[in-house]
Design a protein around this motif. Structure first.
Motif, PDB file in Angstrom:
ATOM      1  N   ALA A 246       0.831  -1.209   0.000  1.00 34.50           N
ATOM      2  CA  ALA A 246       0.000   0.000   0.000  1.00 34.50           C
ATOM      3  C   ALA A 246       0.868   1.262   0.000  1.00 34.50           C
ATOM      4  O   ALA A 246       0.587   2.226  -0.726  1.00 34.50           O
ATOM      5  CB  ALA A 246      -0.927  -0.008   1.213  1.00 34.50           C
ATOM      6  N   LEU A 247       1.915   1.264   0.806  1.00 35.11           N
ATOM      7  CA  LEU A 247       2.807   2.428   0.840  1.00 35.11           C
ATOM      8  C   LEU A 247       3.555   2.588  -0.477  1.00 35.11           C
ATOM      9  O   LEU A 247       3.795   3.712  -0.934  1.00 35.11           O
ATOM     10  CB  LEU A 247       3.794   2.286   1.997  1.00 35.11           C
ATOM     11  N   GLY A 248       3.920   1.463  -1.097  1.00 38.07           N
ATOM     12  CA  GLY A 248       4.602   1.545  -2.389  1.00 38.07           C
ATOM     13  C   GLY A 248       3.699   2.086  -3.482  1.00 38.07           C
ATOM     14  O   GLY A 248       4.135   2.882  -4.320  1.00 38.07           O
ATOM     15  N   ARG A 249       2.423   1.671  -3.474  1.00 33.85           N
ATOM     16  CA  ARG A 249       1.484   2.205  -4.457  1.00 33.85           C
ATOM     17  C   ARG A 249       1.245   3.692  -4.235  1.00 33.85           C
ATOM     18  O   ARG A 249       1.147   4.475  -5.193  1.00 33.85           O
ATOM     19  CB  ARG A 249       0.161   1.440  -4.387  1.00 33.85           C
ATOM     20  N   ALA A 250       1.141   4.090  -2.961  1.00 31.11           N
ATOM     21  CA  ALA A 250       0.949   5.512  -2.672  1.00 31.11           C
ATOM     22  C   ALA A 250       2.154   6.332  -3.135  1.00 31.11           C
ATOM     23  O   ALA A 250       2.003   7.450  -3.647  1.00 31.11           O
ATOM     24  CB  ALA A 250       0.717   5.711  -1.175  1.00 31.11           C
ATOM     25  N   LEU A 251       3.353   5.767  -2.984  1.00 28.48           N
ATOM     26  CA  LEU A 251       4.549   6.476  -3.433  1.00 28.48           C
ATOM     27  C   LEU A 251       4.581   6.607  -4.948  1.00 28.48           C
ATOM     28  O   LEU A 251       4.996   7.645  -5.488  1.00 28.48           O
ATOM     29  CB  LEU A 251       5.796   5.734  -2.939  1.00 28.48           C
ATOM     30  N   SER A 252       4.120   5.560  -5.662  1.00 30.32           N
ATOM     31  CA  SER A 252       4.172   5.593  -7.124  1.00 30.32           C
ATOM     32  C   SER A 252       3.232   6.640  -7.710  1.00 30.32           C
ATOM     33  O   SER A 252       3.417   7.067  -8.855  1.00 30.32           O
ATOM     34  CB  SER A 252       3.826   4.217  -7.687  1.00 30.32           C
ATOM     35  N   ARG A 253       2.226   7.061  -6.960  1.00 33.39           N
ATOM     36  CA  ARG A 253       1.271   8.049  -7.467  1.00 33.39           C
ATOM     37  C   ARG A 253       1.768   9.485  -7.281  1.00 33.39           C
ATOM     38  O   ARG A 253       1.140  10.415  -7.777  1.00 33.39           O
ATOM     39  CB  ARG A 253      -0.081   7.880  -6.752  1.00 33.39           C
ATOM     40  N   LYS A 254       2.848   9.654  -6.549  1.00 33.03           N
ATOM     41  CA  LYS A 254       3.382  10.993  -6.312  1.00 33.03           C
ATOM     42  C   LYS A 254       4.410  11.350  -7.385  1.00 33.03           C
ATOM     43  O   LYS A 254       4.930  10.489  -8.096  1.00 33.03           O
ATOM     44  CB  LYS A 254       4.027  11.071  -4.925  1.00 33.03           C
ATOM     45  N   THR A 255       4.691  12.629  -7.499  1.00 33.79           N
ATOM     46  CA  THR A 255       5.666  13.108  -8.487  1.00 33.79           C
ATOM     47  C   THR A 255       7.067  12.953  -7.908  1.00 33.79           C
ATOM     48  O   THR A 255       7.485  13.709  -7.020  1.00 33.79           O
ATOM     49  CB  THR A 255       5.409  14.587  -8.829  1.00 33.79           C
ATOM     50  N   GLY A 256       7.785  11.948  -8.399  1.00 28.65           N
ATOM     51  CA  GLY A 256       9.115  11.656  -7.890  1.00 28.65           C
ATOM     52  C   GLY A 256      10.207  12.321  -8.695  1.00 28.65           C
ATOM     53  O   GLY A 256       9.950  13.049  -9.661  1.00 28.65           O
ATOM     54  N   PRO A 257      11.467  12.082  -8.332  1.00 30.06           N
ATOM     55  CA  PRO A 257      12.590  12.691  -9.053  1.00 30.06           C
ATOM     56  C   PRO A 257      12.805  12.033 -10.405  1.00 30.06           C
ATOM     57  O   PRO A 257      12.440  10.874 -10.620  1.00 30.06           O
ATOM     58  CB  PRO A 257      13.776  12.440  -8.117  1.00 30.06           C
ATOM     59  N   ASP A 258      13.384  12.790 -11.309  1.00 27.93           N
ATOM     60  CA  ASP A 258      13.711  12.291 -12.640  1.00 27.93           C
ATOM     61  C   ASP A 258      15.116  12.781 -12.988  1.00 27.93           C
ATOM     62  O   ASP A 258      15.340  13.975 -13.199  1.00 27.93           O
ATOM     63  CB  ASP A 258      12.717  12.802 -13.679  1.00 27.93           C
ATOM     64  N   ARG A 259      16.059  11.852 -13.019  1.00 31.71           N
ATOM     65  CA  ARG A 259      17.453  12.236 -13.267  1.00 31.71           C
ATOM     66  C   ARG A 259      17.671  12.709 -14.709  1.00 31.71           C
ATOM     67  O   ARG A 259      18.572  13.490 -14.974  1.00 31.71           O
ATOM     68  CB  ARG A 259      18.383  11.050 -12.972  1.00 31.71           C
ATOM     69  N   ARG A 260      16.850  12.231 -15.622  1.00 35.98           N
ATOM     70  CA  ARG A 260      17.047  12.617 -17.024  1.00 35.98           C
ATOM     71  C   ARG A 260      16.701  14.077 -17.257  1.00 35.98           C
ATOM     72  O   ARG A 260      17.381  14.775 -18.016  1.00 35.98           O
ATOM     73  CB  ARG A 260      16.199  11.730 -17.933  1.00 35.98           C
ATOM     74  N   ALA A 274       9.464   8.584   2.975  1.00 37.12           N
ATOM     75  CA  ALA A 274       9.866   8.453   4.380  1.00 37.12           C
ATOM     76  C   ALA A 274       9.001   7.431   5.106  1.00 37.12           C
ATOM     77  O   ALA A 274       9.496   6.641   5.916  1.00 37.12           O
ATOM     78  CB  ALA A 274       9.797   9.809   5.075  1.00 37.12           C
ATOM     79  N   ARG A 275       7.699   7.426   4.820  1.00 42.20           N
ATOM     80  CA  ARG A 275       6.814   6.433   5.443  1.00 42.20           C
ATOM     81  C   ARG A 275       7.197   5.022   5.027  1.00 42.20           C
ATOM     82  O   ARG A 275       7.215   4.099   5.853  1.00 42.20           O
ATOM     83  CB  ARG A 275       5.359   6.728   5.074  1.00 42.20           C
ATOM     84  N   LEU A 276       7.491   4.836   3.753  1.00 43.84           N
ATOM     85  CA  LEU A 276       7.894   3.509   3.279  1.00 43.84           C
ATOM     86  C   LEU A 276       9.222   3.092   3.912  1.00 43.84           C
ATOM     87  O   LEU A 276       9.404   1.927   4.293  1.00 43.84           O
ATOM     88  CB  LEU A 276       8.000   3.521   1.754  1.00 43.84           C
ATOM     89  N   GLY A 277      10.143   4.024   4.036  1.00 46.92           N
ATOM     90  CA  GLY A 277      11.422   3.700   4.660  1.00 46.92           C
ATOM     91  C   GLY A 277      11.271   3.314   6.124  1.00 46.92           C
ATOM     92  O   GLY A 277      11.942   2.386   6.595  1.00 46.92           O
ATOM     93  N   ARG A 278      10.385   4.003   6.835  1.00 48.29           N
ATOM     94  CA  ARG A 278      10.165   3.651   8.244  1.00 48.29           C
ATOM     95  C   ARG A 278       9.529   2.270   8.377  1.00 48.29           C
ATOM     96  O   ARG A 278       9.831   1.521   9.313  1.00 48.29           O
ATOM     97  CB  ARG A 278       9.283   4.703   8.914  1.00 48.29           C
ATOM     98  N   ALA A 279       8.645   1.923   7.446  1.00 42.16           N
ATOM     99  CA  ALA A 279       8.022   0.597   7.496  1.00 42.16           C
ATOM    100  C   ALA A 279       9.062  -0.498   7.274  1.00 42.16           C
ATOM    101  O   ALA A 279       9.055  -1.530   7.962  1.00 42.16           O
ATOM    102  CB  ALA A 279       6.913   0.503   6.443  1.00 42.16           C
ATOM    103  N   HIS A 280       9.966  -0.295   6.319  1.00 42.25           N
ATOM    104  CA  HIS A 280      11.029  -1.280   6.095  1.00 42.25           C
ATOM    105  C   HIS A 280      11.976  -1.344   7.292  1.00 42.25           C
ATOM    106  O   HIS A 280      12.446  -2.432   7.666  1.00 42.25           O
ATOM    107  CB  HIS A 280      11.811  -0.921   4.831  1.00 42.25           C
ATOM    108  N   ALA A 281      12.266  -0.197   7.897  1.00 42.68           N
ATOM    109  CA  ALA A 281      13.151  -0.181   9.060  1.00 42.68           C
ATOM    110  C   ALA A 281      12.529  -0.940  10.231  1.00 42.68           C
ATOM    111  O   ALA A 281      13.231  -1.624  10.985  1.00 42.68           O
ATOM    112  CB  ALA A 281      13.455   1.259   9.462  1.00 42.68           C
ATOM    113  N   ARG A 282      11.211  -0.836  10.383  1.00 49.08           N
ATOM    114  CA  ARG A 282      10.547  -1.569  11.466  1.00 49.08           C
ATOM    115  C   ARG A 282      10.660  -3.073  11.261  1.00 49.08           C
ATOM    116  O   ARG A 282      10.891  -3.822  12.224  1.00 49.08           O
ATOM    117  CB  ARG A 282       9.067  -1.163  11.535  1.00 49.08           C
ATOM    118  N   VAL A 283      10.512  -3.536  10.017  1.00 46.19           N
ATOM    119  CA  VAL A 283      10.668  -4.965   9.741  1.00 46.19           C
ATOM    120  C   VAL A 283      12.085  -5.414  10.084  1.00 46.19           C
ATOM    121  O   VAL A 283      12.294  -6.464  10.714  1.00 46.19           O
ATOM    122  CB  VAL A 283      10.336  -5.261   8.265  1.00 46.19           C
ATOM    123  N   ALA A 284      13.074  -4.626   9.682  1.00 44.50           N
ATOM    124  CA  ALA A 284      14.468  -4.981   9.963  1.00 44.50           C
ATOM    125  C   ALA A 284      14.742  -5.002  11.463  1.00 44.50           C
ATOM    126  O   ALA A 284      15.452  -5.884  11.964  1.00 44.50           O
ATOM    127  CB  ALA A 284      15.408  -3.997   9.260  1.00 44.50           C
TER     128      ALA A 284
END
Length: 366
Positions: A246-260, A274-284
């Motif tokens: 769910a957090l990954g889908r929410a992140l994909s709908r936002k305007t992210g960086p584009d290196r090109r 940041a929310r997705l990173g905290r969720a992964h950190a909690r699992v670890a």
């Protein structure tokens, strides 16, 4: 016995303190990238000259890969490369140069066959957006304050801890520990400080010195002991998979960086990341806590612990089981048992990779 041990504590930084730590981590990245660019330019030039048939004695002089050589070159050029260098500690630049020197040595040893394991690639440039901010201090004022809720680091000053440092403070006050270095690092959206400490440990004795226990790790059960005990696998990653999706889908709908195109991420994208990173950190963190409790109990109870010599890298090639194998942490169990058995006066034995240890365990489970 003398050994090296790490003590890791969470930090509660103010906005100004976090900006200062990020500046030090940025200086480490700048020093690393500058030295790597300088080295690659010389290596490319020598390669081009060889292609033109230039004899070896007339090639552009090569550069030393040692840390002292990198330091000398950086000190000579820092006024042009980083005119703001007086604002940060010298240890910040040393952090980046030391990382590059270690990476080059690992790459050379891997190519020459002196380093076991998977091949190590040539060091790459560090990106400000993808690199984990980190800075290491080896000299200067590094101490734990008497209230045990603050630490002091060079140029950063007095930093508040999120948790008490009483375990480390007691050893320092008793004279059985000496701080060798301190590393500030941001993991999962939170800053931590890790102290590398030389500790004088008393000789431990297991609760049952003559006891021998075999440990068979797996997926259904995290560990099956030769005593008949079954340790359940908590499957932290599987339990959190629905929220992570769910957090990954929410992140994909936002305007992210584009290196090109050089597009910067939106504030909503940064908050979602940041929310997705905290969720992964909690699992670890949950996985790490469970493994530490299991290995500490085994090392403190039994005089001899026997584990398997598993080919974890080969097992991860199975795409159907790779996620579950990584979530179980097979290699981490063996790594923790290796040093915890020595701390407690026991020993760790490694069974042959082809010994059928899983067959008796499977029969016992049935």
């Amino acid at each position: 016995m003398k050994t090296f041990q790490a003590y890791r504590f969470a930090l509660d930084l103010t906005v100004a303190q976090e900006r200062a730590v990020l500046a030090h981590a940025g200086a480490a990245r700048v020093a690393h990238n500058w030295a790597l660019a300088r080295l690659k330019a010389v290596m490319d030039q020598r390669g081009a000259e060889r292609s033109y048939g230039v004899p070896g004695e007339l090639l552009t002089p090569s550069l030393s890969w040692s840390l002292p050589a990198f330091r000398k070159a950086c000190n000579a050029a820092k006024d042009n490369v980083a005119p703001w260098w007086p604002e940060v500690s010298k240890e910040a630049f040393n952090t980046g140069l030391d990382a590059l020197a270690r990476g080059l040595k690992n790459w050379a040893d891997s190519r020459n066959g002196a380093r076991a394991g998977r091949p190590v690639g040539f060091p790459r440039f560090k990106s400000r957006h993808r690199t984990t901010p980190s800075v290491r201090f080896t000299t200067g004022a590094i101490r734990v304050e008497p209230d045990r809720m603050h630490v002091v680091l060079p140029r950063l000053g007095r930093l508040k801890l999120h948790e008490s440092a009483r375990k480390l403070a007691r050893r320092l006050e008793a004279g059985t520990a000496r701080i060798m270095s301190a590393t500030a690092r941001r993991d999962g959206g939170r800053w931590h400080v890790a102290f590398t400490v030389e500790v004088e440990r008393s000789e431990g004795v297991p609760a049952r010195p003559c006891s021998v226990v075999g440990v068979d790790v797996g997926i259904k059960y995290l560990a099956v002991l030769s005593t008949g005990e079954f340790v359940d696998n908590p499957r932290h990653l599987t339990s959190a998979q629905q929220r992570l999706r769910a957090l990954g889908r929410a992140l994909s709908r936002k305007t992210g960086p584009d290196r090109r195109t050089g597009r910067r991420p939106s504030k909503r994208w940064e908050r979602a990341a940041a929310r997705l990173g905290r969720a992964h950190a909690r699992v670890a963190n949950l996985r790490r806590d469970g493994l530490h409790k299991l290995t500490t109990r085994l090392a403190a109870t039994h005089g001899t612990v026997v584990v398997e010599d598993l080919n974890v890298t080969g097992m991860l090639a199975n795409r159907r089981l790779a996620r579950h194998i990584a979530d179980a942490g097979f290699a981490e169990i063996r790594r923790q048992l290796a040093y915890k058995t020595s701390w407690n006066g026991g020993r760790l034995l490694t069974a042959d990779r082809w010994y059928p240890s899983s067959k008796p365990a499977r029969a016992a489970a049935q």
